[in-house]
Design a protein around this motif. Structure first.
Motif, mmCIF file in Angstrom:
data_model
loop_
_atom_site.group_PDB
_atom_site.id
_atom_site.type_symbol
_atom_site.label_atom_id
_atom_site.label_comp_id
_atom_site.label_asym_id
_atom_site.label_seq_id
_atom_site.Cartn_x
_atom_site.Cartn_y
_atom_site.Cartn_z
ATOM 1 N N GLY A 30 0.782 -1.236 0.000
ATOM 2 C CA GLY A 30 0.000 0.000 0.000
ATOM 3 C C GLY A 30 0.808 1.277 0.000
ATOM 4 O O GLY A 30 0.268 2.357 0.236
ATOM 5 N N PHE A 31 2.114 1.172 -0.280
ATOM 6 C CA PHE A 31 2.971 2.355 -0.295
ATOM 7 C C PHE A 31 3.332 2.709 -1.732
ATOM 8 O O PHE A 31 3.971 1.928 -2.426
ATOM 9 C CB PHE A 31 4.246 2.114 0.524
ATOM 10 C CG PHE A 31 3.991 1.901 1.983
ATOM 11 C CD1 PHE A 31 3.933 2.975 2.857
ATOM 12 C CD2 PHE A 31 3.789 0.632 2.492
ATOM 13 C CE1 PHE A 31 3.690 2.788 4.200
ATOM 14 C CE2 PHE A 31 3.544 0.431 3.840
ATOM 15 C CZ PHE A 31 3.488 1.509 4.694
ATOM 16 N N ASP A 32 2.949 3.881 -2.191
ATOM 17 C CA ASP A 32 3.204 4.331 -3.557
ATOM 18 C C ASP A 32 4.541 5.067 -3.596
ATOM 19 O O ASP A 32 4.605 6.298 -3.522
ATOM 20 C CB ASP A 32 2.066 5.236 -4.032
ATOM 21 C CG ASP A 32 2.198 5.587 -5.502
ATOM 22 O OD1 ASP A 32 2.999 4.938 -6.196
ATOM 23 O OD2 ASP A 32 1.509 6.526 -5.942
ATOM 24 N N ILE A 33 5.625 4.290 -3.708
ATOM 25 C CA ILE A 33 6.974 4.858 -3.641
ATOM 26 C C ILE A 33 7.608 4.958 -5.026
ATOM 27 O O ILE A 33 8.219 5.966 -5.372
ATOM 28 C CB ILE A 33 7.866 4.004 -2.717
ATOM 29 C CG1 ILE A 33 7.297 4.006 -1.283
ATOM 30 C CG2 ILE A 33 9.298 4.514 -2.731
ATOM 31 C CD1 ILE A 33 8.048 3.098 -0.337
ATOM 32 N N TYR A 34 7.480 3.915 -5.825
ATOM 33 C CA TYR A 34 8.150 3.863 -7.123
ATOM 34 C C TYR A 34 7.139 4.009 -8.263
ATOM 35 O O TYR A 34 5.981 3.595 -8.144
ATOM 36 C CB TYR A 34 8.880 2.519 -7.289
ATOM 37 C CG TYR A 34 9.854 2.217 -6.181
ATOM 38 C CD1 TYR A 34 10.991 2.987 -5.997
ATOM 39 C CD2 TYR A 34 9.639 1.134 -5.326
ATOM 40 C CE1 TYR A 34 11.884 2.700 -4.979
ATOM 41 C CE2 TYR A 34 10.529 0.842 -4.306
ATOM 42 C CZ TYR A 34 11.651 1.626 -4.144
ATOM 43 O OH TYR A 34 12.529 1.339 -3.136
ATOM 44 N N LYS A 35 7.585 4.571 -9.381
ATOM 45 C CA LYS A 35 6.732 4.620 -10.573
ATOM 46 C C LYS A 35 6.429 3.203 -11.056
ATOM 47 O O LYS A 35 5.364 2.913 -11.574
ATOM 48 C CB LYS A 35 7.427 5.413 -11.679
ATOM 49 C CG LYS A 35 7.554 6.902 -11.394
ATOM 50 C CD LYS A 35 8.206 7.625 -12.551
ATOM 51 C CE LYS A 35 8.304 9.120 -12.278
ATOM 52 N NZ LYS A 35 8.959 9.843 -13.391
ATOM 53 N N GLN A 36 7.428 2.338 -10.930
ATOM 54 C CA GLN A 36 7.244 0.926 -11.288
ATOM 55 C C GLN A 36 7.878 0.084 -10.198
ATOM 56 O O GLN A 36 9.016 0.342 -9.795
ATOM 57 C CB GLN A 36 7.893 0.605 -12.639
ATOM 58 C CG GLN A 36 7.695 -0.842 -13.058
ATOM 59 C CD GLN A 36 8.306 -1.115 -14.428
ATOM 60 O OE1 GLN A 36 8.749 -0.206 -15.099
ATOM 61 N NE2 GLN A 36 8.335 -2.365 -14.819
ATOM 62 N N GLU A 37 7.145 -0.899 -9.723
ATOM 63 C CA GLU A 37 7.654 -1.752 -8.651
ATOM 64 C C GLU A 37 8.967 -2.407 -9.078
ATOM 65 O O GLU A 37 9.095 -2.927 -10.195
ATOM 66 C CB GLU A 37 6.622 -2.838 -8.317
ATOM 67 C CG GLU A 37 6.868 -3.517 -6.993
ATOM 68 C CD GLU A 37 6.323 -2.747 -5.803
ATOM 69 O OE1 GLU A 37 6.306 -3.307 -4.710
ATOM 70 O OE2 GLU A 37 5.929 -1.582 -5.964
ATOM 71 N N LEU A 38 9.965 -2.375 -8.214
ATOM 72 C CA LEU A 38 11.269 -2.936 -8.548
ATOM 73 C C LEU A 38 11.169 -4.439 -8.792
ATOM 74 O O LEU A 38 10.549 -5.162 -8.022
ATOM 75 C CB LEU A 38 12.264 -2.668 -7.411
ATOM 76 C CG LEU A 38 12.628 -1.209 -7.146
ATOM 77 C CD1 LEU A 38 13.590 -1.118 -5.974
ATOM 78 C CD2 LEU A 38 13.258 -0.584 -8.384
ATOM 79 N N GLY A 39 11.792 -4.891 -9.887
ATOM 80 C CA GLY A 39 11.900 -6.322 -10.114
ATOM 81 C C GLY A 39 10.771 -6.946 -10.897
ATOM 82 O O GLY A 39 10.759 -8.165 -11.079
ATOM 83 N N TRP A 40 9.818 -6.140 -11.395
ATOM 84 C CA TRP A 40 8.704 -6.737 -12.130
ATOM 85 C C TRP A 40 9.027 -6.962 -13.604
ATOM 86 O O TRP A 40 8.382 -7.763 -14.252
ATOM 87 C CB TRP A 40 7.459 -5.851 -11.993
ATOM 88 C CG TRP A 40 6.782 -6.018 -10.667
ATOM 89 C CD1 TRP A 40 7.341 -6.534 -9.524
ATOM 90 C CD2 TRP A 40 5.442 -5.681 -10.325
ATOM 91 N NE1 TRP A 40 6.431 -6.522 -8.496
ATOM 92 C CE2 TRP A 40 5.251 -5.999 -8.964
ATOM 93 C CE3 TRP A 40 4.392 -5.121 -11.032
ATOM 94 C CZ2 TRP A 40 4.053 -5.797 -8.303
ATOM 95 C CZ3 TRP A 40 3.196 -4.909 -10.373
ATOM 96 C CH2 TRP A 40 3.026 -5.247 -9.027
#
Length: 206
Positions: A30-40
């Motif tokens: 639930g934390f909107d930190i990155y534009k794209q989740e790392l590692g996806w």
């Protein structure tokens, strides 16, 4: 008169908790930190080779799905090269060869899209069959578990793989082989991981 010794009580221990997702997969927590989740994005849009999907669940000793697992994957590209200066050769622009996924909090299912890796040379051994390297952490696992996923349609290469052949019993080797299916025109490999009990997945010390 002998002196009475006072023994201190053992400190209570606690296994890894939900901070795993907050720190490593913040979007799922639930934390909107990155534009794209790392590692996806494992392979990137320029990677050649067969596009595949890998899916599975992680089960405990009773066969029940564990629903708070984080998995990391490392793989070679279709030519058998890793995205590393000593990875054996060049890789396509944008090919990371690394990814991170978590299980669905409701079902325990996990999955990711990538390209099927090629055969790669082993360290001081012959060529290795195409495979994925997986690292698994979850609540209840104090030290991450390392395993591999091989492909059932690479039976000839699997039979010669130096790592698979370190496993004495063929039944145990089978716990590292993913099953291939087709769904809506896409190749899907199913790889369920069992942490304990009958048909426990083989894990490695690395």
């Amino acid at each position: 008169m002998p002196q009475k010794l006072d023994y201190l009580q053992e400190t209570a221990s606690q296994t890894a908790g939900p901070y795993v997702h907050i720190g490593l997969a913040p979007g799922a927590a639930g934390f909107d930190i990155y534009k794209q989740e790392l590692g996806w994005d494992i392979a990137g849009p320029n990677a050649k080779g067969e596009r595949i999907r890998v899916e599975g669940i992680v089960m405990d000793g009773t066969g029940s799905p564990i629903k708070d697992v984080l998995l990391e994957v490392w793989q070679a590209n279709a030519d058998g090269h890793y995205a590393h200066p000593e990875g054996g050769g060049p890789v396509e622009d944008g090919f990371r060869g690394w990814g991170r996924v978590i299980t669905d909090f409701e079902t325990g299912e996990w999955g990711f899209d990538t390209v099927k890796p090629g055969s790669c040379p082993g360290r001081n051994v012959g060529p290795q069959a195409p495979h994925l390297n997986l690292w698994i952490v979850a609540r209840g696992i104090n030290i991450g578990l390392n395993t591999r996923m091989y492909f059932e349609d690479e039976s000839e290469a699997n039979a010669k793989d130096p790592v698979l052949n370190l496993i004495e019993w063929e039944r145990r080797r089978a716990t590292l082989i993913a099953k291939r299916t087709e769904r809506d025109g896409q190749t899907v490999y199913r790889f369920d991981i069992k942490l304990q009990g009958q048909d426990e997945t083989v894990f490695f010390d690395v």
